[in-house]
Design an enzyme around this catalytic site. Structure first.
Site, short mmCIF file in Angstrom:
data_model
loop_
_atom_site.label_atom_id
_atom_site.label_comp_id
_atom_site.label_asym_id
_atom_site.label_seq_id
_atom_site.Cartn_x
_atom_site.Cartn_y
_atom_site.Cartn_z
N CYS A 62 -5.61 1.18 5.83
CA CYS A 62 -6.16 -0.39 6.20
C CYS A 62 -5.56 -0.41 7.49
CB CYS A 62 -5.76 -1.17 5.32
SG CYS A 62 -3.96 -1.74 5.19
N GLU A 101 0.73 3.88 2.07
CA GLU A 101 1.45 4.18 3.38
C GLU A 101 2.54 3.24 3.53
OE1 GLU A 101 -3.25 4.31 3.67
OE2 GLU A 101 -1.77 3.38 2.52
N HIS A 125 0.82 -1.25 -0.14
CA HIS A 125 -0.08 0.07 -0.20
C HIS A 125 1.05 1.25 0.07
CE1 HIS A 125 -3.64 -2.10 1.57
NE2 HIS A 125 -3.15 -2.97 0.53
N CYS A 145 -1.56 -1.06 7.37
CA CYS A 145 -0.89 0.22 7.44
C CYS A 145 -1.04 1.11 8.92
CB CYS A 145 -1.34 1.06 6.34
SG CYS A 145 -0.77 0.42 4.82
#
Length: 335
Positions: A291, A265, A263, A294
């Site tokens: 999410c 992040e 992801h 993260c």
């Protein structure tokens, strides 16, 4: 727009006019009308003679004659700066255009006299007392046909004190222009708009075929790391078939353990680690709320604030956990 300039001798009107000319303002000076008259008569141009001749013109053709002569030259499709306005009737003539604004440029008398001495003109007064005496002649007159600076100054929409550096004066002019017309307002994005806008640009590099997401990490208003979503470094991009789960368009939330994409992040945090950059007490801007995976990385990395643009479908638990850990969370939407 038409900017008129009024003010005492050596207050800085000519300096302001030169600055506005650089901004594509066309220049006129009411004094030039008087100078043309003196030259036609074969007379030397001195400050005293300018005052006397200006008063003669006003007496013969009305107190607003100089403003009227300049107004006749002004065209609708241009911006103008008009210098040397010294009579309220001149202001009235110029205001008939409907787009005229008067700026009063001023400075302490002592500062202005030092400027007079510095320019070293023979016709200028050589003593402070003489300087003040000449100024009194034009400051206030009961006769409407004579110079009347005092009553002209009160008509100004803006007063600009020129007692500092050239850069300070230019900044004051820029502010005055912005306050006078939207055309000259300096439109700057807020820091949140600025950083979120950058995060959205970073997202365009994402190679995941399901969703493009990115995050940037900011400290002291400086970007220290960026990350976008996609497959790991050195592997086939998701958009090239690198992640079977994404390429099968698996239902959101299912088989996440099979997804090969990192992801945004996650990548921003890992990139900082890869380059040995501390992200403790930083702010993370992300195009989607994080999410749970993260979120745990954000908390353990010491990030103090998360700003997100759009809600991630399964982020409720993440937001709750961030707040429990003392991480500030807020949404800032940028279209």
């Amino acid at each position: 727009m038409i900017i008129g300039l009024t003010g005492e001798n050596c207050a800085g009107k000519s300096t302001v006019a030169e600055y506005l000319k650089k901004k594509s303002f066309y220049y006129f000076s009411l004094s030039d009308v008087i100078r043309e008259e003196l030259k036609a008569e074969g007379k030397a141009v001195t400050r005293e003679k300018l005052i006397v001749k200006g008063n003669e013109l006003r007496e013969h053709s009305g107190p607003g004659v100089l403003g009227r002569k300049i107004a006749e030259k002004i065209q609708e499709d241009k911006n103008y700066v008009v210098d040397s306005i010294r009579n309220p009737a001149e202001v009235e003539e110029l205001k008939k255009s409907g787009r005229f604004f008067l700026f009063y440029i001023t400075a302490p008398a002592e500062v202005r006299f030092e400027r007079v001495k510095a320019r070293q003109r023979e016709e200028d007064p050589q003593t402070y007392d003489a300087f003040i005496e000449i100024e009194k002649l034009e400051m206030k007159n009961e006769e409407k046909t004579k110079q009347n600076l005092k009553d002209t100054f009160v008509l100004a929409e803006r007063t600009i004190v020129n007692d500092g550096s050239l850069r300070e004066l230019q900044d004051k002019i820029d502010i005055a222009l912005a306050e006078t017309s939207d055309e000259f307002k300096l439109h700057r994005p807020s820091w949140d708009d600025y950083f979120m806008g950058i995060a959205k640009v970073v997202a365009s590099r994402g190679n995941c075929i399901k969703r493009k997401v990115a995050a940037i990490i900011v400290k002291d208003k400086r970007i220290i790391s960026t990350g976008y979503n996609g497959t790991p470094r050195g592997t086939k991009n998701c958009s090239e078939g690198g992640c079977p789960r994404c390429n099968n368009f698996t239902e959101s939330g299912k088989n996440l353990d099979e997804c090969l994409c990192s992801h945004g992040e996650e990548n921003a945090i890992v990139q900082a680690s890869y380059h040995g950059i501390s992200i403790k007490e930083s702010t993370l801007y992300t195009t989607f709320s994080p999410c749970l995976h993260c979120t745990k990385m954000i908390i353990n990395a010491g990030i103090k604030e998360v700003v997100y643009n759009v809600d991630y479908p399964m982020s409720e638990q993440s937001v709750t956990l961030l707040r429990e850990a003392g991480v500030k969370v807020r949404q800032h939407t940028v279209e």
